[in-house]
Design a protein around this motif. Structure first.
Motif, PDB file in Angstrom:
ATOM      1  N   VAL A   1       0.816  -1.326   0.170  1.00  0.00           N
ATOM      2  CA  VAL A   1       0.059   0.076  -0.082  1.00  0.00           C
ATOM      3  C   VAL A   1       0.924   1.160   0.087  1.00  0.00           C
ATOM      4  O   VAL A   1       0.498   2.240  -0.774  1.00  0.00           O
ATOM      5  N   GLU A   2       2.114   1.155   0.811  1.00  0.00           N
ATOM      6  CA  GLU A   2       3.045   2.444   0.810  1.00  0.00           C
ATOM      7  C   GLU A   2       3.535   2.543  -0.942  1.00  0.00           C
ATOM      8  O   GLU A   2       3.491   3.703  -1.492  1.00  0.00           O
ATOM      9  N   GLU A   3       3.896   1.540  -1.423  1.00  0.00           N
ATOM     10  CA  GLU A   3       4.357   1.679  -2.632  1.00  0.00           C
ATOM     11  C   GLU A   3       3.396   2.264  -3.770  1.00  0.00           C
ATOM     12  O   GLU A   3       3.425   2.983  -4.559  1.00  0.00           O
ATOM     13  N   LEU A   4       1.918   1.718  -3.433  1.00  0.00           N
ATOM     14  CA  LEU A   4       0.908   2.330  -4.380  1.00  0.00           C
ATOM     15  C   LEU A   4       0.663   3.673  -4.198  1.00  0.00           C
ATOM     16  O   LEU A   4       0.490   4.550  -5.191  1.00  0.00           O
ATOM     17  N   ILE A   5       0.666   4.042  -2.966  1.00  0.00           N
ATOM     18  CA  ILE A   5       0.789   5.638  -2.687  1.00  0.00           C
ATOM     19  C   ILE A   5       1.775   6.455  -3.331  1.00  0.00           C
ATOM     20  O   ILE A   5       1.423   7.484  -4.026  1.00  0.00           O
ATOM     21  N   ALA A   6       2.920   5.937  -3.307  1.00  0.00           N
ATOM     22  CA  ALA A   6       3.975   6.559  -3.899  1.00  0.00           C
ATOM     23  C   ALA A   6       3.707   6.296  -5.456  1.00  0.00           C
ATOM     24  O   ALA A   6       4.196   7.528  -6.106  1.00  0.00           O
ATOM     25  N   ALA A   7       3.497   5.255  -5.955  1.00  0.00           N
ATOM     26  CA  ALA A   7       3.415   5.216  -7.604  1.00  0.00           C
ATOM     27  C   ALA A   7       2.453   5.968  -7.922  1.00  0.00           C
ATOM     28  O   ALA A   7       2.456   6.333  -9.266  1.00  0.00           O
TER      29      ALA A   7
END
Length: 581
Positions: free
Chosen positions: A121-127
């Motif tokens: 989820v952290e990666e999706l927020i950044a992406a």
């Protein structure tokens, strides 16, 4: 009407006509808390009574009312202390906390972000360059953490005993099982229901009644013998289930499978006959209270979405405002809950299952020589003796050699067999104790009320004017009938007031209105969903007949005022229609 305009129109109507509104607005209000106004409280009560009639009275189940404050030990046993979490991300700019998975779902095509690990989820927020909805600051690099949703409290003065406001009503039915099984004479299956308040400290409450911090649930815990047969599915054979299985979701499809309950079980789509039975009963009930079946489905939980206690679960979902919302979960909880409480509580969470005829069985037992084990193993001796007993019951072949090995707290101990007192004996038993399995239909009452309102709301044209109308079923409408005098003179007002009182005494919710022209009075009642209006005119004073108007069609028929209580009762019960008058 678009999804957004539908919800906006509903929320405006709800405030203006007293269905629901934010609580404590004179003090600024707090997100996630709503007050049901006069119309909403009546609608909610009628929905609850309808649920009780279907899932308690007609199913022959019990109902209890357990406390909302629960000791911490209960939730430690149930797993809620460790597993009742949502994903939280905090904005570094304004300090506002947000539900991380919701932000991802709002900004992407992902519909099940709650099933993802926090690091993804952290990666999706950044992406996707997701920003704070409050201040617009970027959330990239902010840590996503698990946040326990339970409200903590203290029981008693001072530091007292730690406790929590219950996040569901279910645990009250599980912790009281040792007594409840006695009321059921230990005869499976039996059900225990409860309608009550739950509390969840939601990270970001939203969508009016759909995600609140205090809410009403209607739950049924149905205890079954896992070795016995299920219900007679022929009783619900006429129900077609719109199923959205996990396999279709994994393929990003929107293909539903329409099957009868029996076919759904035979094809392995639904795990068990009791789950299929309650899916069918639930669908019929939702339809009876006004949920549009063209905007309804059962969605199977994905593996990563399943609650910590569920072996399988299907959500009853309805489309509101362009989104699918959960109304109910029908979960197969297996023996998780009762087994957990059996390990932590000082009571018995089993049911004695009697055999048709007594059976002779072999039973392996141990009676360790503690006089020898004590000096040899010290403080670990008692735990070793307990481990030997468990091993004998589980695997008697472990005692075939001269020595027996057991593990206690991660350490291995080897005991001479002659010190264990191991033996196999024959016993005659009349039955055995089993841990029942649980099937749980759990309904969100507020969500059902909101959906019923949304699906009932309509706009049409009457006499050249746009009309707002709630097409609520008579069985749940806040007011059953409005009574109007054509004018408050020449005995019409007195006759109308007497008729309104007669209908109230007959058990109907009645509104009396003599303000404004008759058309405006009709419109006011249409807008709050009153299915019938009665007009008392000159003819009514003379011959005792009145005009009965039906909300949806606006048609009117002349009926005898004395027969009106029976007519309305039949229509509300569904045994007679307005067209048949």
């Amino acid at each position: 009407m678009s999804g957004e305009s539908e919800t906006e129109a509903l929320d405006e109507l709800a405030r203006r006509r007293g269905f629901y509104f934010q609580a404590n607005e004179s003090y600024g209000g707090v997100a996630g808390f709503y007050t049901y106004g006069p119309s909403g409280a009546s609608l909610k009560r009628n929905v609850e009574e309808s649920w009780r009639e279907r899932f308690v009275t007609r199913e022959g189940n019990m109902e209890i009312d357990a406390p909302t404050v629960t000791p911490e030990d209960v939730f430690e046993a149930s797993g809620h202390l460790d597993g009742f979490d949502d994903m939280l991300v905090e904005c570094a700019g304004c300090g506002e906390s947000h539900r991380a998975d919701h932000l991802v779902e709002d900004a992407t095509d992902i519909e099940d972000a709650e099933t993802y690990p926090t690091d993804e989820v952290e990666e999706l927020i950044a992406a996707h360059d997701i920003t704070c909805p409050n201040c617009g600051a970027p959330l990239e690099g902010q840590r996503v953490e698990e946040f326990n949703l339970m409200f903590e409290t203290t029981i008693g003065p001072g530091s007292g005993q730690p406790g929590y406001l219950r996040p569901e009503t279910a645990q009250g039915m599980f912790t009281e099982f040792p007594r409840l099984k006695e009321y059921a004479r230990e005869q499976l299956p039996f059900g225990v229901a409860q309608i009550g308040t739950g509390y969840r400290n939601e990270i970001s409450p939203r969508n009016a009644l759909l995600r609140t911090r205090e809410f009403t649930m209607a739950e049924l815990e149905f205890f079954v013998d896992p070795e016995a047969g299920g219900p007679d599915l022929d009783a619900v054979a006429d129900v077609s289930l719109p199923l959205y299985p996990a396999s279709a979701q994994a393929e990003d499809g929107e293909e539903y499978v329409e099957l009868g309950p029996k076919e759904a079980v035979e094809e392995g789509l639904v795990a068990g006959e009791w789950v299929a039975y309650f899916l069918a009963r639930s669908k019929a009930w939702f339809e009876s209270v006004g949920v549009d079946m063209e905007r309804f489905r059962f969605r199977q939980h994905l593996p990563g979405e399943l609650a910590h206690y569920a072996a399988d679960c299907w959500d009853a979902e309805a489309e509101v405002g362009g989104d699918w919302i959960e109304l109910e979960g029908v979960a197969s909880r297996s023996d998780y809950d009762l087994s957990k409480h059996a390990k932590h509580a000082d009571d018995t969470f089993t049911v004695f299952k009697q055999y048709d005829e007594p059976k002779t069985v072999e039973r392996a037992t141990v009676e360790p020589d503690m006089a020898a084990l004590g000096p040899e193993y010290g403080s670990a001796a008692a735990d070793i003796a307990s481990a030997l007993a468990d091993l004998a019951a589980r695997d008697r072949s472990a005692f075939d050699g001269d020595e027996v090995t057991v593990e206690v707290d991660g350490e291995t101990y080897t005991v001479e067999k002659e010190l264990t007192g191991f033996e196999v004996t024959e016993e005659t038993e009349a039955g055995r104790h089993i841990v029942p399995h649980v099937v749980e239909p759990a309904f969100g009452v507020g969500r059902a009320v909101y959906t019923v309102l949304a699906h009932a709301y309509d706009e049409d044209e009457v006499d050249g004017e746009t009309r707002s109308v709630l097409r609520l079923p008579p069985s749940v409408a806040p007011t059953t009938v409005g009574v109007f005098p054509l004018m408050d003179k020449d005995g019409m007002g007195e006759t109308a007031r007497e008729l309104a009182e007669t209908l109230r005494q007959a058990g109907f919710d009645v509104t009396y209105d003599d303000a404004g022209n008759i058309g405006r009075r009709y419109r006011r009642q249409d807008e709050v969903g009153t299915p019938f209006c009665v007009t008392v005119d000159y003819e009514a004073v003379e011959d005792g007949t009145v005009t009965l108007r039906e909300r949806d069609s606006t048609e009117q028929k002349r009926v005898d005022a004395d027969a009106l209580p029976g007519i309305l009762a039949d229509i509300r019960a569904g045994t007679r229609s307005f067209d048949e008058l």
